[in-house]
Write a protein that holds these residues in place. Structure first.
Motif: not given
Length: 284
Positions: A114-120, A122-128
């Motif tokens: 949840v921390t990695v993919f969090s929309q607010q 998350g690392i992955v969300s920020e990269l996306w």
């Protein structure tokens, strides 16, 4: 030495089977299991007359088959790669890193996911967002949620499952590799014609065991990762039994569903073994 194993299975596997008769009764605490009134197949008729049950069974099958089809080869590939490593310090370091997630509870792993993919945040969300210019709700879209579910399961269990294949690799005669090398076989051909045939029985055994658990997605992972937005694909038998059976006190209904789940698993084990036996690799 085998006595504790026998006692474990008798106490925690066979004795609880007595409670399966709840599926054919209208169970209540006052009368208990023995004295609750019999209702025959009424619980099963009620269960399979509701569209929700069909959807839950479908979700369970889809998630289980996805986990098996996508995740089953990973421990095999990981074991083969680790077996080919010649630097022992590097091999031990990698083994420790890939084994470690198995010992984390799903509460910890789900928190990390949840921390990695969090929309607010998350690392992955920020990269996306930096690549596309807009955020993406990975945990709230059915397609991406399925990918995260399968991927997190592979990350957590592939390393530990590889131990079985590594043990099987030690039984392969080293002279077979030497003979293949003398004959000019490349590393890929050695893996194809020596390693994989040597792992064949272990692979069949693990596949049969996996098919026996095809109706068991696992409660912890699903419950910790699911949310109302993706409930159409994330509601499975284990979470349904918890919510309706334990929280809703419909014990007989969910006992019927659990019995159906076990029956399907039993049939799949027999079917998979029958197919494997045709190729000379059956367990019995």
């Amino acid at each position: 030495m085998f006595a504790p194993v026998i006692l474990f299975f008798i106490m925690f596997k066979y004795v609880p089977m007595y409670g399966a008769i709840i599926a054919f009764k209208k169970y209540n605490f006052a009368d208990g299991i023995l004295h609750s009134p019999w209702v025959g197949w009424d619980n099963f008729k009620l269960l399979f007359s509701t569209p929700t049950t069909i959807q839950i069974i479908r979700n369970t099958l889809v998630l289980s088959l996805l986990s098996i089809i996508v995740g089953f080869p990973f421990p095999i590939m990981l074991a083969i790669m680790l077996n080919e490593v010649r630097k022992m310090w590097f091999k031990k370091a990698v083994q420790t890193l890939v084994y470690l997630p198995h010992f984390f509870s799903w509460i910890i792993v789900s928190g990390m996911v949840v921390t990695v993919f969090s929309q607010q945040s998350g690392i992955v969300s920020e990269l996306w967002e930096s690549l596309t210019g807009h955020s993406y709700p990975f945990l709230y879209r059915e397609g991406s949620w399925l990918a995260i579910f399968v991927g997190s399961g592979i990350w957590k269990e592939a390393g530990f499952s590889a131990i079985i294949y590594l043990a099987a690799l030690t039984n392969i005669d080293p002279t077979l590799y030497e003979a293949a090398s003398i004959d000019g076989a490349s590393k890929w051909k050695q893996i194809r014609h020596v390693t994989l045939p040597g792992l064949q029985m272990t692979i069949v055994l693990m596949l049969i065991l996996s098919m026996g658990r095809v109706m068991e997605v696992g409660f912890d992972q699903i419950y910790m990762l699911q949310n109302s937005t993706v409930s159409d694909v994330s509601e499975v038998i284990s979470t349904y039994i918890y919510k309706i059976g334990l929280m809703g006190s419909q014990f007989s209904l969910t006992a019927a569903l659990g019995l159906f789940e076990s029956l399907v698993g039993f049939i799949l084990v027999l079917a998979t073994n029958a197919i494997a036996r045709r190729f000379g690799n059956g367990l019995w």
